[in-house]
Write a protein that holds these residues in place. Structure first.
Motif, PDB file in Angstrom:
ATOM      1  N   ALA A 154       0.814  -1.219   0.000  1.00 20.35           N
ATOM      2  CA  ALA A 154       0.000   0.000   0.000  1.00 20.35           C
ATOM      3  C   ALA A 154       0.844   1.264   0.000  1.00 20.35           C
ATOM      4  O   ALA A 154       0.349   2.348  -0.337  1.00 20.35           O
ATOM      5  CB  ALA A 154      -0.929   0.005   1.212  1.00 20.35           C
ATOM      6  N   PHE A 155       2.126   1.146   0.392  1.00 16.62           N
ATOM      7  CA  PHE A 155       2.942   2.334   0.605  1.00 16.62           C
ATOM      8  C   PHE A 155       3.091   3.196  -0.647  1.00 16.62           C
ATOM      9  O   PHE A 155       3.046   4.426  -0.569  1.00 16.62           O
ATOM     10  CB  PHE A 155       4.321   1.929   1.127  1.00 16.62           C
ATOM     11  CG  PHE A 155       4.393   1.814   2.628  1.00 16.62           C
ATOM     12  CD1 PHE A 155       3.244   1.806   3.400  1.00 16.62           C
ATOM     13  CD2 PHE A 155       5.612   1.721   3.282  1.00 16.62           C
ATOM     14  CE1 PHE A 155       3.298   1.707   4.776  1.00 16.62           C
ATOM     15  CE2 PHE A 155       5.686   1.621   4.660  1.00 16.62           C
ATOM     16  CZ  PHE A 155       4.531   1.611   5.411  1.00 16.62           C
ATOM     17  N   ALA A 156       3.298   2.580  -1.801  1.00 18.63           N
ATOM     18  CA  ALA A 156       3.505   3.369  -3.009  1.00 18.63           C
ATOM     19  C   ALA A 156       2.269   4.206  -3.320  1.00 18.63           C
ATOM     20  O   ALA A 156       2.371   5.395  -3.654  1.00 18.63           O
ATOM     21  CB  ALA A 156       3.862   2.467  -4.184  1.00 18.63           C
ATOM     22  N   ALA A 157       1.095   3.593  -3.200  1.00 20.71           N
ATOM     23  CA  ALA A 157      -0.149   4.331  -3.459  1.00 20.71           C
ATOM     24  C   ALA A 157      -0.355   5.431  -2.425  1.00 20.71           C
ATOM     25  O   ALA A 157      -0.777   6.548  -2.765  1.00 20.71           O
ATOM     26  CB  ALA A 157      -1.331   3.363  -3.442  1.00 20.71           C
ATOM     27  N   GLU A 158      -0.047   5.137  -1.167  1.00 21.10           N
ATOM     28  CA  GLU A 158      -0.208   6.140  -0.117  1.00 21.10           C
ATOM     29  C   GLU A 158       0.752   7.305  -0.321  1.00 21.10           C
ATOM     30  O   GLU A 158       0.393   8.470  -0.083  1.00 21.10           O
ATOM     31  CB  GLU A 158       0.008   5.503   1.251  1.00 21.10           C
ATOM     32  CG  GLU A 158      -1.134   4.581   1.662  1.00 21.10           C
ATOM     33  CD  GLU A 158      -0.889   3.884   2.984  1.00 21.10           C
ATOM     34  OE1 GLU A 158      -1.841   3.804   3.785  1.00 21.10           O
ATOM     35  OE2 GLU A 158       0.240   3.422   3.222  1.00 21.10           O
ATOM     36  N   ALA A 159       1.970   7.027  -0.768  1.00 16.19           N
ATOM     37  CA  ALA A 159       2.939   8.095  -1.012  1.00 16.19           C
ATOM     38  C   ALA A 159       2.421   9.054  -2.083  1.00 16.19           C
ATOM     39  O   ALA A 159       2.468  10.285  -1.914  1.00 16.19           O
ATOM     40  CB  ALA A 159       4.285   7.502  -1.442  1.00 16.19           C
ATOM     41  N   LEU A 160       1.914   8.500  -3.179  1.00 19.03           N
ATOM     42  CA  LEU A 160       1.366   9.349  -4.242  1.00 19.03           C
ATOM     43  C   LEU A 160       0.146  10.120  -3.754  1.00 19.03           C
ATOM     44  O   LEU A 160      -0.044  11.292  -4.089  1.00 19.03           O
ATOM     45  CB  LEU A 160       0.997   8.497  -5.452  1.00 19.03           C
ATOM     46  CG  LEU A 160       2.148   7.790  -6.177  1.00 19.03           C
ATOM     47  CD1 LEU A 160       1.611   6.963  -7.342  1.00 19.03           C
ATOM     48  CD2 LEU A 160       3.185   8.787  -6.680  1.00 19.03           C
ATOM     49  N   GLY A 161      -0.679   9.461  -2.932  1.00 21.57           N
ATOM     50  CA  GLY A 161      -1.872  10.127  -2.417  1.00 21.57           C
ATOM     51  C   GLY A 161      -1.546  11.290  -1.501  1.00 21.57           C
ATOM     52  O   GLY A 161      -2.158  12.363  -1.607  1.00 21.57           O
ATOM     53  N   HIS A 162      -0.576  11.108  -0.604  1.00 23.38           N
ATOM     54  CA  HIS A 162      -0.187  12.207   0.285  1.00 23.38           C
ATOM     55  C   HIS A 162       0.397  13.370  -0.506  1.00 23.38           C
ATOM     56  O   HIS A 162       0.140  14.533  -0.194  1.00 23.38           O
ATOM     57  CB  HIS A 162       0.834  11.725   1.313  1.00 23.38           C
ATOM     58  CG  HIS A 162       0.283  10.756   2.314  1.00 23.38           C
ATOM     59  ND1 HIS A 162      -0.956  10.919   2.912  1.00 23.38           N
ATOM     60  CD2 HIS A 162       0.804   9.605   2.841  1.00 23.38           C
ATOM     61  CE1 HIS A 162      -1.174   9.923   3.751  1.00 23.38           C
ATOM     62  NE2 HIS A 162      -0.121   9.109   3.731  1.00 23.38           N
ATOM     63  N   ALA A 163       1.207  13.073  -1.516  1.00 25.41           N
ATOM     64  CA  ALA A 163       1.791  14.138  -2.335  1.00 25.41           C
ATOM     65  C   ALA A 163       0.690  14.939  -3.033  1.00 25.41           C
ATOM     66  O   ALA A 163       0.699  16.176  -3.026  1.00 25.41           O
ATOM     67  CB  ALA A 163       2.759  13.542  -3.357  1.00 25.41           C
ATOM     68  N   ALA A 164      -0.268  14.228  -3.637  1.00 27.48           N
ATOM     69  CA  ALA A 164      -1.325  14.906  -4.393  1.00 27.48           C
ATOM     70  C   ALA A 164      -2.286  15.668  -3.483  1.00 27.48           C
ATOM     71  O   ALA A 164      -2.652  16.814  -3.769  1.00 27.48           O
ATOM     72  CB  ALA A 164      -2.088  13.885  -5.228  1.00 27.48           C
ATOM     73  N   SER A 165      -2.707  15.046  -2.378  1.00 31.46           N
ATOM     74  CA  SER A 165      -3.714  15.690  -1.531  1.00 31.46           C
ATOM     75  C   SER A 165      -3.160  16.875  -0.757  1.00 31.46           C
ATOM     76  O   SER A 165      -3.920  17.744  -0.315  1.00 31.46           O
ATOM     77  CB  SER A 165      -4.323  14.664  -0.565  1.00 31.46           C
ATOM     78  OG  SER A 165      -3.339  14.138   0.302  1.00 31.46           O
ATOM     79  N   ASN A 166      -1.831  16.922  -0.598  1.00 30.51           N
ATOM     80  CA  ASN A 166      -1.216  18.041   0.117  1.00 30.51           C
ATOM     81  C   ASN A 166      -0.428  18.986  -0.786  1.00 30.51           C
ATOM     82  O   ASN A 166       0.142  19.969  -0.307  1.00 30.51           O
ATOM     83  CB  ASN A 166      -0.301  17.499   1.219  1.00 30.51           C
ATOM     84  CG  ASN A 166      -1.078  16.800   2.318  1.00 30.51           C
ATOM     85  OD1 ASN A 166      -1.868  17.434   3.020  1.00 30.51           O
ATOM     86  ND2 ASN A 166      -0.888  15.496   2.452  1.00 30.51           N
ATOM     87  N   SER A 167      -0.361  18.666  -2.067  1.00 30.19           N
ATOM     88  CA  SER A 167       0.294  19.530  -3.059  1.00 30.19           C
ATOM     89  C   SER A 167       1.752  19.821  -2.720  1.00 30.19           C
ATOM     90  O   SER A 167       2.203  20.956  -2.754  1.00 30.19           O
ATOM     91  CB  SER A 167      -0.465  20.858  -3.226  1.00 30.19           C
ATOM     92  OG  SER A 167      -1.768  20.614  -3.677  1.00 30.19           O
TER      93      SER A 167
END
Length: 327
Positions: free
Chosen positions: A234-247
């Motif tokens: 799950a880490f790779a998806a979570e990393a991309l999600g945190h980057a996108a949701s926090n800009s």
């Protein structure tokens, strides 16, 4: 029209022609004289071999030598900062450390750690960072006075070879908090060349509040380091999600066994990989130029949306607004 409208048109035109992501196309124009307002920071993320016995002197020396080799390579490629995984020198194995023997996980016996070797290797890394003028961020156990357990930490070494700060993992796994480490207390940020970085570690990628807090602290990039022989898919998806949701940018550093499904990489504020290491059994690194776009509306809008913007537009007193109303 913004100051950078012309540049953005050129970047989008290149995307259409080459099929590159916006970030990759942007890097093509970063160093031209007509890019006012954009700031670029060259950084590298490492993917290193996994060592798990803190009493194995030859392994500790090999790990330190590997780190220093990557530091030299990163500097040759123009990096200002190199980011390493959790437990870069050694990520102590819970069974090797167990005072009850390898068959049963129990309180860690930290006398099994060769602290003198740790100190020697860290000092060599610190000295080389100063020689190379390279900011270096790496994971290591941080020894505390008895009877306290160590912290699981990220050391931040400046381009002068100074330890400027240390981040101690706060949200530990069940095994870590039960048997191995003392938790940290606070978030950590530091600045290099006008860019602000935040630090995160271990399994904290599972906790959005850690990354939302760093956005509120106005970071441009979070450095997240993890460890292990078994990939956390799950880490790779979570990393991309945190980057996108926090800009903001997010650098993800892990060990080679994890590269099967989640190699180290640097995610851009749009939630795409700007650079990524290959799947490899050998130590490697990846480079990216992280940027600040002062005209991007994403971060200001997210902050506005999270500040109570919608309350004034919500409807009270109309029966048709009831959640059980169909028409």
């Amino acid at each position: 029209m913004t100051r950078n409208a012309k540049l953005k048109r050129r970047v989008r035109s290149r995307c259409a022609k080459t099929g590159e992501s916006y970030t990759a196309a942007l890097r093509h124009f970063l160093h031209t004289p007509d890019t006012p307002g954009f700031h670029s920071f060259p950084m590298a993320v490492a993917q290193t071999r996994f060592f798990d016995d803190p009493g194995d002197l030859p392994a500790l020396r090999a790990s330190g030598a590997e780190m220093r080799d990557l530091m030299k390579k990163a500097r040759l490629e123009g990096a200002r900062l190199l980011h390493f995984p959790e437990g870069t020198l050694c990520s102590p194995n819970k069974r090797i450390m167990s005072s009850l023997g390898r068959r049963e996980i129990g309180p860690s016996d930290w006398s099994r750690c060769n602290w003198d070797a740790f100190r020697t290797e860290i000092e060599a890394i610190r000295a080389l960072a100063g020689q190379l003028k390279l900011w270096t961020v790496f994971g290591a156990a941080h020894r505390l006075s008895e009877p306290h357990r160590p912290h699981n930490s990220l050391y931040v070494i400046s381009d002068r070879g100074d330890l400027v700060t240390r981040y101690d993992e706060r949200l530990l796994s069940n095994t870590k908090i039960s048997f191995m480490y003392s938790p940290g207390k606070r978030p950590v940020t530091f600045e290099v060349d006008g860019f602000r970085f935040g630090c995160s570690l271990g399994m904290e990628l599972h906790y959005p509040e850690v990354f939302i807090d760093y956005e509120q602290r106005d970071v441009d990039c979070v450095l997240f380091s993890t460890t292990g022989e078994s990939p956390q898919t799950a880490f790779a998806a979570e990393a991309l999600g945190h980057a996108a949701s926090n800009s903001y940018w997010l650098s993800f550093s892990a060990h080679t066994p994890q590269s099967i499904v989640m190699p180290s990489g640097i995610a851009d504020p749009a939630g795409q990989w700007a650079a990524r290491c290959p799947h490899s059994e050998h130590a490697v690194l990846a480079m990216a130029h992280i940027t600040i776009d002062p005209d991007s509306p994403a971060k200001p809008w997210r902050r506005k949306a999270r500040s109570g913007l919608y309350a004034a537009f919500q409807i009270d007193g109309d029966p048709r607004s009831d959640e059980t109303s169909l028409f």
